[in-house]
Design an enzyme around this catalytic site. Sequence first.
Site, PDB file in Angstrom:
ATOM      1  N   ARG A  24     -21.806  24.928 -20.231  1.00 29.73           N
ATOM      2  CA  ARG A  24     -20.885  25.930 -20.752  1.00 29.73           C
ATOM      3  C   ARG A  24     -21.016  26.077 -22.256  1.00 29.73           C
ATOM      4  NH1 ARG A  24     -15.583  24.108 -19.089  1.00 29.73           N
ATOM      5  NH2 ARG A  24     -15.838  25.460 -17.309  1.00 29.73           N
ATOM      6  N   TYR A  25     -21.299  24.974 -22.935  1.00 27.02           N
ATOM      7  CA  TYR A  25     -21.431  24.986 -24.391  1.00 27.02           C
ATOM      8  C   TYR A  25     -22.910  24.998 -24.751  1.00 27.02           C
ATOM      9  CZ  TYR A  25     -16.531  23.417 -24.492  1.00 27.02           C
ATOM     10  OH  TYR A  25     -15.175  23.307 -24.341  1.00 27.02           O
ATOM     11  N   ARG A  84     -24.391  21.031 -25.226  1.00 27.70           N
ATOM     12  CA  ARG A  84     -24.001  19.879 -24.415  1.00 27.70           C
ATOM     13  C   ARG A  84     -23.676  20.290 -22.988  1.00 27.70           C
ATOM     14  NH1 ARG A  84     -20.361  21.821 -27.728  1.00 27.70           N
ATOM     15  NH2 ARG A  84     -18.120  21.570 -27.517  1.00 27.70           N
ATOM     16  N   CYS A  88     -14.106   8.607  -6.731  1.00 22.20           N
ATOM     17  CA  CYS A  88     -13.371   7.952  -7.812  1.00 22.20           C
ATOM     18  C   CYS A  88     -12.800   6.637  -7.294  1.00 22.20           C
ATOM     19  CB  CYS A  88     -12.220   8.827  -8.283  1.00 22.20           C
ATOM     20  SG  CYS A  88     -12.797  10.327  -9.068  1.00 22.20           S
ATOM     21  N   CYS A 142      -6.212  11.067  -8.639  1.00 22.16           N
ATOM     22  CA  CYS A 142      -5.071  11.582  -9.387  1.00 22.16           C
ATOM     23  C   CYS A 142      -4.600  12.870  -8.721  1.00 22.16           C
ATOM     24  CB  CYS A 142      -5.466  11.896 -10.824  1.00 22.16           C
ATOM     25  SG  CYS A 142      -6.517  10.640 -11.554  1.00 22.16           S
ATOM     26  N   CYS A 176      -5.806  16.311 -10.152  1.00 27.69           N
ATOM     27  CA  CYS A 176      -7.230  16.393 -10.484  1.00 27.69           C
ATOM     28  C   CYS A 176      -7.714  17.842 -10.581  1.00 27.69           C
ATOM     29  CB  CYS A 176      -8.064  15.664  -9.444  1.00 27.69           C
ATOM     30  SG  CYS A 176      -9.840  15.795  -9.790  1.00 27.69           S
ATOM     31  N   ARG A 221     -10.717  18.861 -10.480  1.00 30.30           N
ATOM     32  CA  ARG A 221     -11.857  19.135  -9.586  1.00 30.30           C
ATOM     33  C   ARG A 221     -11.541  18.771  -8.141  1.00 30.30           C
ATOM     34  NH1 ARG A 221     -14.883  16.562 -13.833  1.00 30.30           N
ATOM     35  NH2 ARG A 221     -15.062  18.260 -15.323  1.00 30.30           N
ATOM     36  N   ASP A 252      -4.149  21.837 -15.952  1.00 32.33           N
ATOM     37  CA  ASP A 252      -4.910  22.993 -15.480  1.00 32.33           C
ATOM     38  C   ASP A 252      -4.183  23.732 -14.348  1.00 32.33           C
ATOM     39  OD1 ASP A 252      -7.074  22.750 -17.230  1.00 32.33           O
ATOM     40  OD2 ASP A 252      -7.969  21.178 -15.988  1.00 32.33           O
ATOM     41  N   ASP A 296      -7.809  23.822 -21.522  1.00 32.96           N
ATOM     42  CA  ASP A 296      -9.143  24.131 -21.005  1.00 32.96           C
ATOM     43  C   ASP A 296      -9.011  25.524 -20.427  1.00 32.96           C
ATOM     44  OD1 ASP A 296     -11.795  23.703 -20.525  1.00 32.96           O
ATOM     45  OD2 ASP A 296     -11.486  21.769 -19.551  1.00 32.96           O
ATOM     46  N   LYS A 345     -12.709  24.224 -23.889  1.00 38.96           N
ATOM     47  CA  LYS A 345     -11.447  23.691 -24.398  1.00 38.96           C
ATOM     48  C   LYS A 345     -11.050  24.420 -25.671  1.00 38.96           C
ATOM     49  CE  LYS A 345     -13.154  19.264 -22.840  1.00 38.96           C
ATOM     50  NZ  LYS A 345     -14.125  19.988 -22.069  1.00 38.96           N
TER      51      LYS A 345
HETATM   52  C1  LIG Z   1     -15.229  18.913 -21.884  1.00 37.97           C
HETATM   53  C2  LIG Z   1     -16.513  19.440 -21.662  1.00 37.97           C
HETATM   54  C3  LIG Z   1     -17.565  19.163 -22.541  1.00 37.97           C
HETATM   55  C4  LIG Z   1     -17.373  18.317 -23.790  1.00 37.97           C
HETATM   56  O1  LIG Z   1     -16.557  18.968 -24.702  1.00 37.97           O
HETATM   57  P1  LIG Z   1     -16.156  18.304 -26.096  1.00 37.97           P
HETATM   58  O2  LIG Z   1     -15.119  19.205 -26.651  1.00 37.97           O
HETATM   59  O3  LIG Z   1     -17.408  18.251 -26.910  1.00 37.97           O
HETATM   60  O4  LIG Z   1     -15.651  16.939 -25.803  1.00 37.97           O
HETATM   61  C5  LIG Z   1     -18.787  19.715 -22.258  1.00 37.97           C
HETATM   62  N1  LIG Z   1     -18.977  20.520 -21.188  1.00 37.97           N
HETATM   63  C6  LIG Z   1     -17.978  20.819 -20.343  1.00 37.97           C
HETATM   64  C7  LIG Z   1     -18.242  21.730 -19.206  1.00 37.97           C
HETATM   65  C8  LIG Z   1     -16.712  20.291 -20.549  1.00 37.97           C
HETATM   66  O5  LIG Z   1     -15.725  20.582 -19.689  1.00 37.97           O
HETATM   67  S1  SF4 Z   2      -8.803  13.289 -12.601  1.00 43.22           S
HETATM   68 FE1  SF4 Z   2     -10.025  13.657 -10.742  1.00 43.22          FE
HETATM   69  S2  SF4 Z   2     -12.102  13.086 -11.300  1.00 43.22           S
HETATM   70 FE2  SF4 Z   2     -10.748  12.163 -12.834  1.00 43.22          FE
HETATM   71  S3  SF4 Z   2     -10.317  10.104 -12.026  1.00 43.22           S
HETATM   72 FE3  SF4 Z   2      -8.667  11.433 -11.353  1.00 43.22          FE
HETATM   73  S4  SF4 Z   2      -9.320  12.086  -9.304  1.00 43.22           S
HETATM   74 FE4  SF4 Z   2     -11.144  11.303 -10.342  1.00 43.22          FE
END
Ligand SMILES: *Cc1c(COP(=O)(O)O)cnc(C)c1O
Ligand code: SF4
Length: 517
Positions: free
Chosen positions: A148-149, A152, A161, A165, A168, A170, A329, A366, A373
């Site tokens: 996305r960025y 990175r 996991c 949580c 979560c 995802r 989220d 996010d 973010k």
């Molecule tokens: C959080 C995240 C990152 C890292 O973001 P930082 O702000 O640099 O910590 C990179 N890619 C994705 C898709 C993310 O969700």
């Molecule tokens: S937030 Fe989701 S991915 Fe992260 S530890 Fe909890 S259950 Fe696992």
Amino acid sequence: MDATEILKSNAAAVAAADAAWVNPRDPAKALGADGLPLRSRRAPKWKDIPNEQWDDWRWQLSNRVNTLEEIGEILELTDDEREGLSAEGKFRVDITPYFVSLIDPKDPNDPIRRQVIPVGSEQQAFTAMMEDSLGEDRHSPVPGLVHRYPDRVLMLVTTQCASYCRYCTRSRIVGDPTQNFNSKDHEAQLDYLRRTPQVRDVLISGGDGLTLAPKLFEKILRGLRDIPHIEIIRIGSRVPVFMPQRIDDELCEMMAKYHPLWMNLHFNHAQEITPEVSRAVDKLTRAGIPVGNQSVLLAGVNDCVHIMRKLVHKLVENRIRPYYIYQCDLVEGSGHFRTPVGKGLEIIEGLRGHTSGYAVPTFVIDSPGGGGKIPVMPNYLISYSDHKVVLRNYEGYISTYEEPEYYTRHDASKCVDCRGARPEPGQEGVFGLLAGHEMWIEPKGHAEIHSRGNTEAHRLQDPSKWQPLGIGGAVEGSVGAPLKVLTASAAAQDLPSGTEERPREGEPTAAAHGELL
Ligand SMILES: *Cc1c(COP(=O)(O)O)cnc(C)c1O
Ligand code: SF4
């Protein structure tokens, strides 16, 4: 004794005293009444398990609890929790014996309990709820890799996991063994990275990479380190929180081979930082890994300045740097955890300046739809209505965050951290307004004008207040000269021709705003 001998014996005495000295303030060195490293409480169900087994992470993983019956043996379940645990198609429940033991079995509002035990209202849908609220699937060039960025990527290496949580982000894939990533997927992810030289930072997450078989996890780290343009590797993990037993010397030695390597953990409440966690984090930092923390703002868990302050203080005591606080989220199952955006702002305001800069994280949303973010700060916050926040990201991408319709306000009268909070003398200010002690703040001298009986007095009508600043065309030094006060229509007439004071209705920007709000 001659001088050298004296020096030698002094040095020996100092060394002996040093060896015996244990820093009582170091949380990783805390000892119990038995003189052994302090242990947190263990639920009676496991009282006969030898420490050796309890401390084995494989035992912790294979003895997780997940059914209503099993959990009912450990906690006094409420009707709401029974409903949550019996719901069909709910997000996976699984909790390590270590983590579930930290819960007060009698307290339905226990902050650890709320994070891992489902309740009935988890099933409730809400406005703007999405399955993939961060649009991750849209940004995945190969399965599990979110690019996305520019520089990175997020690399999802597993869907598993140590515990799950309830909020979560995802939950669409996490916990589901049929959606897991395998070695072939890891190879495809690495292949994409080899071909993408602009990526200099890889964030390993999931699920949780530290639940993988150690050999497989190392293979991924090796694969990344074989790519020369990858500068830093980050691991996002909740394993040290759910299962600190996993952080053993072997793992730390292995990870240290792949430096520069950073780690981000996920604590939401000070009660999660146990003696076991302190020792685990101590091992990580000794292996040269800088450790950060990200928290999610959760109603009923940590939506309180005092709770958050306690958490960040405990984090820095353990050499963990608070990194982010996330707005919850817009994901299924998280409706009852959501707080208004103002809660996060209030928390940051209660930290910044009041405590060490090290202890102040960045509050981010996010962005729904996948803009990344966004720090909640004036230059990123475009607009705000009673139910929506309009945000822009670093690229100019504009997204909206829908505020929760229902929020049960944090009850300070029932919160031990609020009641125990020490007031900061002379620090009323805006904080006082937010806390409700004051309704307004008057400018200096305001009260005197009124007390002189001049109720008409207003600072705008006292030109001397404006002169020193030279505002409004007044010339510096001409104190006492009357200030020209413009009415709105006069001001408009004064504008040079061809200049408009405001965007007109129906203009593209205004229309777009209206739609977003
Ligand atoms: C959080 C995240 C990152 C890292 O973001 P930082 O702000 O640099 O910590 C990179 N890619 C994705 C898709 C993310 O969700
Ligand atoms: S937030 Fe989701 S991915 Fe992260 S530890 Fe909890 S259950 Fe696992």
